[in-house]
Motif scaffolding. Structure first.
Motif, mmCIF file in Angstrom:
data_model
loop_
_atom_site.group_PDB
_atom_site.id
_atom_site.type_symbol
_atom_site.label_atom_id
_atom_site.label_comp_id
_atom_site.label_asym_id
_atom_site.label_seq_id
_atom_site.Cartn_x
_atom_site.Cartn_y
_atom_site.Cartn_z
ATOM 1 N N ILE A 122 41.289 47.517 48.613
ATOM 2 C CA ILE A 122 41.747 46.128 48.534
ATOM 3 C C ILE A 122 42.849 46.048 47.490
ATOM 4 N N LYS A 123 43.933 45.367 47.842
ATOM 5 C CA LYS A 123 45.058 45.218 46.914
ATOM 6 C C LYS A 123 44.970 43.877 46.194
ATOM 7 N N THR A 124 45.103 43.915 44.873
ATOM 8 C CA THR A 124 45.053 42.659 44.118
ATOM 9 C C THR A 124 46.221 41.749 44.480
ATOM 10 N N TRP A 158 33.998 36.143 32.293
ATOM 11 C CA TRP A 158 33.337 37.151 33.127
ATOM 12 C C TRP A 158 31.879 36.730 33.302
ATOM 13 N N GLU A 159 31.528 36.321 34.507
ATOM 14 C CA GLU A 159 30.184 35.824 34.790
ATOM 15 C C GLU A 159 29.405 36.863 35.593
ATOM 16 N N PRO A 160 28.193 37.192 35.172
ATOM 17 C CA PRO A 160 27.377 38.098 35.982
ATOM 18 C C PRO A 160 27.233 37.548 37.399
ATOM 19 N N GLY A 161 27.401 38.423 38.390
ATOM 20 C CA GLY A 161 27.302 38.014 39.789
ATOM 21 C C GLY A 161 28.621 37.637 40.426
ATOM 22 N N CYS A 173 45.808 37.903 45.581
ATOM 23 C CA CYS A 173 46.528 36.805 44.935
ATOM 24 C C CYS A 173 47.269 35.957 45.955
ATOM 25 N N ASP A 174 47.882 36.600 46.942
ATOM 26 C CA ASP A 174 48.604 35.868 47.979
ATOM 27 C C ASP A 174 47.664 35.046 48.848
ATOM 28 N N GLN A 175 46.530 35.632 49.200
ATOM 29 C CA GLN A 175 45.622 35.016 50.161
ATOM 30 C C GLN A 175 44.626 34.041 49.531
ATOM 31 N N PHE A 176 44.224 34.294 48.288
ATOM 32 C CA PHE A 176 43.156 33.503 47.670
ATOM 33 C C PHE A 176 43.572 32.937 46.314
ATOM 34 N N SER A 177 44.817 32.532 46.173
ATOM 35 C CA SER A 177 45.331 32.117 44.856
ATOM 36 C C SER A 177 44.518 30.999 44.222
ATOM 37 N N ASP A 178 43.909 30.142 45.022
ATOM 38 C CA ASP A 178 43.131 29.034 44.479
ATOM 39 C C ASP A 178 41.692 29.425 44.133
ATOM 40 N N GLN A 179 41.290 30.658 44.460
ATOM 41 C CA GLN A 179 39.909 31.083 44.244
ATOM 42 C C GLN A 179 39.766 32.191 43.199
ATOM 43 N N ILE A 180 40.876 32.680 42.666
ATOM 44 C CA ILE A 180 40.799 33.814 41.751
ATOM 45 C C ILE A 180 41.438 33.508 40.406
ATOM 46 N N HIS A 181 41.070 34.308 39.435
ATOM 47 C CA HIS A 181 41.672 34.270 38.107
ATOM 48 C C HIS A 181 42.245 35.653 37.837
ATOM 49 N N VAL A 182 43.458 35.685 37.312
ATOM 50 C CA VAL A 182 44.121 36.949 37.028
ATOM 51 C C VAL A 182 43.950 37.276 35.552
ATOM 52 N N TYR A 242 32.706 38.502 41.203
ATOM 53 C CA TYR A 242 33.297 39.763 41.673
ATOM 54 C C TYR A 242 34.609 40.049 40.953
ATOM 55 N N VAL A 243 34.822 41.322 40.665
ATOM 56 C CA VAL A 243 36.060 41.770 40.045
ATOM 57 C C VAL A 243 36.719 42.782 40.967
ATOM 58 N N TYR A 244 38.048 42.711 41.029
ATOM 59 C CA TYR A 244 38.870 43.609 41.842
ATOM 60 C C TYR A 244 39.949 44.178 40.932
ATOM 61 N N ALA A 245 40.107 45.505 40.937
ATOM 62 C CA ALA A 245 41.092 46.138 40.058
ATOM 63 C C ALA A 245 41.874 47.190 40.825
ATOM 64 N N ASP A 246 43.165 47.257 40.526
ATOM 65 C CA ASP A 246 44.014 48.332 41.044
ATOM 66 C C ASP A 246 45.182 48.515 40.086
ATOM 67 N N GLU A 247 46.185 49.261 40.503
ATOM 68 C CA GLU A 247 47.318 49.560 39.628
ATOM 69 C C GLU A 247 48.113 48.318 39.245
ATOM 70 N N ASP A 248 47.985 47.238 40.019
ATOM 71 C CA ASP A 248 48.745 46.018 39.742
ATOM 72 C C ASP A 248 48.026 45.037 38.830
ATOM 73 N N GLY A 249 46.722 45.198 38.644
ATOM 74 C CA GLY A 249 46.024 44.285 37.762
ATOM 75 C C GLY A 249 44.561 44.125 38.093
ATOM 76 N N VAL A 250 43.972 43.107 37.478
ATOM 77 C CA VAL A 250 42.544 42.817 37.618
ATOM 78 C C VAL A 250 42.411 41.331 37.945
ATOM 79 N N VAL A 251 41.652 41.017 38.994
ATOM 80 C CA VAL A 251 41.399 39.630 39.365
ATOM 81 C C VAL A 251 39.893 39.418 39.507
ATOM 82 N N VAL A 252 39.461 38.179 39.253
ATOM 83 C CA VAL A 252 38.047 37.831 39.303
ATOM 84 C C VAL A 252 37.868 36.631 40.215
#
Length: 168
Positions: free
Chosen positions: A3-5, A138-141, A9-18, A143-153
């Protein structure tokens, strides 16, 4: 599944935090994601080890080490436990050591730096609580996504359908 961050970001910009760009990658795996489990410690890695031995495979351990650069909270032995148990990754607001060995382990490892000194072993800290650093709660439960471009929650698990529906 990779999965690419950027896609998230493009698809879920209103649901994630960078996350703020404060981490270096030390593990072999550069792309990882999973449900968040947390520990909050300061220059003491007993609870880090306990979490790595007990949280479910596929999880990401998020360690709030208070941003200390005085010692390492993770080295090759603990990362090896995590890799053997099938954890997706470890994100540390603190330091790691044994970096040449970490680079060979099939696990994601992000930290703010490295320090050859080991941590104390007093067992102080808390597990399974919300922690805050790098501009993220950072809340238990969650989800976090990480790759070379960054980390999103995200509060929920996301799937990026954009990657799979493109015609070539």
């Amino acid at each position: 599944m990779k999965i690419k961050t950027t896609d998230l970001c493009d698809q879920f910009s209103d649901q994630i935090h960078v996350c703020e760009d404060i981490f270096q990658s030390f593990g072999k795996r550069k792309n990882f994601y999973g449900p968040i489990h947390t520990v909050k410690v300061f220059e003491d890695n007993v609870l880090v080890k306990q979490a790595l031995e007990t949280i479910p495979s596929g999880s990401v351990l998020v360690v709030d080490g208070g941003g200390s650069k005085q010692c390492a909270l993770l080295g090759d032995r603990l990362a090896g436990i995590a890799a053997e148990r099938g954890l997706a990754g470890i994100i540390i607001y603190g330091c790691v050591r044994d970096t040449a060995d970490l680079a060979k382990l099939d696990i994601g490892v992000l930290a703010i730096g490295k320090n050859p000194r080991k941590s104390r072993k007093e067992g102080k800290g808390e597990a399974g609580i919300p922690v805050s650093f790098a501009g993220i709660q950072w809340e238990p439960g969650h989800y976090v996504y990480a790759d070379e471009d960054g980390v999103v929650v995200s509060k929920t698990k996301l799937s990026s359908h954009g990657n799979h529906s493109r015609k070539t």
